[in-house]
Design a protein around this motif. Structure first.
Motif, PDB file in Angstrom:
ATOM      1  N   ALA A  55       0.825  -1.215   0.000  1.00  0.00           N
ATOM      2  CA  ALA A  55       0.000   0.000   0.000  1.00  0.00           C
ATOM      3  C   ALA A  55       0.852   1.255   0.000  1.00  0.00           C
ATOM      4  O   ALA A  55       0.459   2.287  -0.567  1.00  0.00           O
ATOM      5  CB  ALA A  55      -0.939  -0.010   1.206  1.00  0.00           C
ATOM      6  N   GLN A  56       2.027   1.186   0.615  1.00  0.00           N
ATOM      7  CA  GLN A  56       2.918   2.338   0.635  1.00  0.00           C
ATOM      8  C   GLN A  56       3.532   2.619  -0.738  1.00  0.00           C
ATOM      9  O   GLN A  56       4.021   3.724  -0.990  1.00  0.00           O
ATOM     10  CB  GLN A  56       4.038   2.108   1.662  1.00  0.00           C
ATOM     11  N   GLU A  57       3.496   1.639  -1.620  1.00  0.00           N
ATOM     12  CA  GLU A  57       4.050   1.773  -2.965  1.00  0.00           C
ATOM     13  C   GLU A  57       2.974   2.017  -4.021  1.00  0.00           C
ATOM     14  O   GLU A  57       3.284   2.119  -5.199  1.00  0.00           O
ATOM     15  CB  GLU A  57       4.816   0.503  -3.341  1.00  0.00           C
ATOM     16  N   SER A  58       1.724   2.109  -3.576  1.00  0.00           N
ATOM     17  CA  SER A  58       0.580   2.104  -4.490  1.00  0.00           C
ATOM     18  C   SER A  58      -0.285   3.333  -4.279  1.00  0.00           C
ATOM     19  O   SER A  58      -0.158   4.052  -3.280  1.00  0.00           O
ATOM     20  CB  SER A  58      -0.273   0.847  -4.254  1.00  0.00           C
ATOM     21  N   VAL A  59      -1.230   3.533  -5.210  1.00  0.00           N
ATOM     22  CA  VAL A  59      -2.324   4.445  -4.921  1.00  0.00           C
ATOM     23  C   VAL A  59      -3.386   3.613  -4.214  1.00  0.00           C
ATOM     24  O   VAL A  59      -3.828   2.571  -4.712  1.00  0.00           O
ATOM     25  CB  VAL A  59      -2.879   5.124  -6.191  1.00  0.00           C
ATOM     26  N   GLY A 332       6.995   4.169 -11.000  1.00  0.00           N
ATOM     27  CA  GLY A 332       7.363   5.247 -11.888  1.00  0.00           C
ATOM     28  C   GLY A 332       6.230   5.820 -12.712  1.00  0.00           C
ATOM     29  O   GLY A 332       6.403   6.847 -13.385  1.00  0.00           O
ATOM     30  N   LYS A 333       5.068   5.208 -12.678  1.00  0.00           N
ATOM     31  CA  LYS A 333       3.925   5.647 -13.491  1.00  0.00           C
ATOM     32  C   LYS A 333       2.730   6.091 -12.648  1.00  0.00           C
ATOM     33  O   LYS A 333       2.031   7.037 -13.000  1.00  0.00           O
ATOM     34  CB  LYS A 333       3.479   4.514 -14.423  1.00  0.00           C
ATOM     35  N   ILE A 334       2.482   5.392 -11.540  1.00  0.00           N
ATOM     36  CA  ILE A 334       1.369   5.723 -10.653  1.00  0.00           C
ATOM     37  C   ILE A 334       1.952   6.189  -9.325  1.00  0.00           C
ATOM     38  O   ILE A 334       2.571   5.398  -8.606  1.00  0.00           O
ATOM     39  CB  ILE A 334       0.434   4.514 -10.433  1.00  0.00           C
ATOM     40  N   PRO A 335       1.803   7.470  -8.975  1.00  0.00           N
ATOM     41  CA  PRO A 335       2.354   7.971  -7.711  1.00  0.00           C
ATOM     42  C   PRO A 335       1.684   7.295  -6.507  1.00  0.00           C
ATOM     43  O   PRO A 335       0.462   7.142  -6.458  1.00  0.00           O
ATOM     44  CB  PRO A 335       2.030   9.468  -7.743  1.00  0.00           C
ATOM     45  N   ALA A 336       2.495   6.895  -5.543  1.00  0.00           N
ATOM     46  CA  ALA A 336       1.972   6.265  -4.328  1.00  0.00           C
ATOM     47  C   ALA A 336       1.322   7.321  -3.442  1.00  0.00           C
ATOM     48  O   ALA A 336       1.898   8.376  -3.188  1.00  0.00           O
ATOM     49  CB  ALA A 336       3.097   5.565  -3.591  1.00  0.00           C
ATOM     50  N   ARG A 337       0.115   7.013  -2.961  1.00  0.00           N
ATOM     51  CA  ARG A 337      -0.609   7.970  -2.122  1.00  0.00           C
ATOM     52  C   ARG A 337      -1.940   7.355  -1.705  1.00  0.00           C
ATOM     53  O   ARG A 337      -2.340   6.314  -2.232  1.00  0.00           O
ATOM     54  CB  ARG A 337      -0.907   9.257  -2.897  1.00  0.00           C
TER      55      ARG A 337
END
Length: 496
Positions: A55-59, A332-337
């Motif tokens: 989850a910390q690496e994902s949206v 690199g394509k989907i910012p984690a947040r």
């Protein structure tokens, strides 16, 4: 299909470093996994370390829901990109004899037509399996090649016995199956890893990007069918202390209060097991050099009340039933947040195509929106509401989807209206799920102006847009008042 440990590496060509190669897709979903029951959500004491890190690496779409929260309706919406009035599926388990028309194009078909190698593993429950094929009696959950809608590999089981299940392989003769005595998510992860490894190119064409769907049945009931070692993290959990923090868990000594207390730690244990298997998939992608070029989606088909609100599981409008985990990772394509985007199931079809660069290939008539730009952090319109469906009881009683429940969920409110089979308004539910996250107070009688506003601003236009015959229950003009009966709140019909 041979099973066993995964060894070796893919070639540099298969790792997909070319800028011209489309991204791979790994879509993983569990059954009956509510969003609240994951460690990273911070709401329940569930041990999910791999998903917490992921989850910390994902949206993390914290407000995603299952719009018709029961197995078959979710899966048909997912694959078709259409809600029930667009795909023709109104009830669970095909009890009314309906299934999706074979003419509908599923998103795996779009991917396959555009050069993807595809696979589906685990629980199917999307269409009725074949009974006979080319003169042979069919074994288990087997579908003819013509009915697999773009999946090259089809490897599915046909039951809820998580420790011992029967699988069929799409490439076998239709009268063949195998019984596997292994926890089903673990077995399916073994198969998935071998397909990802693709040793000597035996599983798929290594020159193609891949799309792999893994459908795990747990934590679906029976909840206790898992390895007993998964209970270890919960030995010190006092169930009564846990329940005391949850005002929508019925009291001890009541039917559903006792049910929750009996099942909750088994439910958590199964989720911890799911977390482990998801971690194995992530480790496989990294080991094989596929991590950066693969979009990974983790979600579920719907939630589970497990007795909360007096509901046995899903197929109701409460947050524990509606809310699903939804994580997208693409390095690199989907910012984690964290993002409270009001994502709906029908949005998945156009969004996946948008992410892999095939938005223009989406068929006409999809009910969802392409939200891939939002996921990538770009500005754009965001949904203002999510539709809700509760059709099953009406169809099973009358053969028509004209009554039952419809509703909408906004960033603040959930509104649901239920009409009896004679067209009489039987109940109205209005919850403020921000101020009242456990949904203890039905505000319909206190706030009729909110009910009317949500009905006219969102619900009525949506029903018109989707040609839902339930619309005929509402007063014919926007100025007409809507009746709200001051009766005691009734329990919505439970799912299966």
């Amino acid at each position: 299909m041979a099973l066993g440990a995964v060894t070796g590496n893919v070639s540099a060509a298969e790792a997909g470093t070319s800028e011209t190669r489309r991204p791979n897709l790994l879509y993983v979903f569990a059954d009956e996994l509510r969003a609240q029951a994951l460690g990273y959500m911070g709401l329940e004491p569930v041990k999910t370390p791999r998903l917490d890190a992921f989850a910390q690496e994902s949206v993390n779409l914290t407000q995603a829901i299952s719009n018709y929260p029961v197995c078959v309706p979710y899966r048909t919406i997912l694959m078709s990109g259409r809600y029930p009035f667009g795909n023709g599926v109104y009830v669970n388990c095909f009890w009314d004899g309906r299934q999706m028309p074979e003419s509908l194009v599923w998103w795996p078909e779009v991917l396959k037509r555009n050069g993807y190698a595809t696979a589906y593993l685990g629980k199917w429950h999307i269409s009725v399996p074949d009974r006979r094929y080319q003169g042979k009696k069919v074994a288990g959950t087997w579908l003819s090649p013509e009915r697999r809608h773009g999946f090259d590999l089809f490897y599915c089981h046909d039951g809820n016995h998580h420790l011992r299940n029967r699988y069929v392989h799409g490439d076998w003769p239709c009268d063949r199956s195998e019984t596997v005595e292994q926890w089903t998510p673990e077995h399916e992860t073994d198969v998935a890893l071998r397909w990802l490894e693709n040793k000597d190119g035996a599983q798929r064409d290594p020159s193609k990007p891949f799309a792999l769907v893994v459908s795990w049945n747990p934590p679906h009931s029976p909840y206790h069918l898992h390895s007993q070692r998964l209970m270890e993290p919960y030995k010190a959990v006092d169930v009564e202390t846990l329940c005391a923090k949850l005002p929508n868990v019925p009291p001890k000594g009541t039917q559903w209060g006792e049910y929750y207390r009996k099942q909750i730690l088994h439910y958590y244990a199964a989720i911890t097991g799911i977390d482990e298997q998801f971690g194995r998939l992530l480790d496989g992608l990294k080991r094989l050099g596929l991590e950066r070029d693969t979009i990974v989606v983790f979600t579920s088909d719907h939630g589970n009340c497990l007795g909360r609100h007096g509901e046995i599981s899903k197929n109701n409008h409460y947050e524990e039933s509606l809310r699903i985990p939804l994580l997208f990772r693409w390095p690199g394509k989907i910012p984690a947040r964290k993002d409270p985007l009001l994502f709906s199931v029908a949005d998945m079809y156009p969004t996946l195509l948008g992410l892999v660069g095939l938005a223009q290939e989406a068929p006409k008539g999809l009910d969802g929106a392409d939200l891939s730009g939002i996921l990538r952090g770009e500005p754009g319109p965001r949904p203002a509401f999510q539709p809700y469906y509760g059709i099953e009881c009406s169809v099973l009683a009358t053969g028509k989807p004209d009554y039952g429940r419809r509703g909408i969920r906004t960033e603040r409110h959930t509104l649901v209206l239920r009409y009896d089979n004679d067209g009489t308004l039987a109940e109205t539910w209005l919850y403020d799920h921000v101020a009242d996250p456990f949904e203890q107070h039905n505000l319909a009688q206190e706030r009729p102006e909110v009910v009317r506003d949500l009905t006219e601003r969102y619900l009525r236009p949506w029903l018109k847009q989707t040609k839902d015959s339930w619309l005929n229950n509402l007063p014919p003009t926007e100025a007409a008042p809507i009746a709200y009966l001051p009766q005691k709140e009734q329990k919505a019909p439970g799912g299966r």
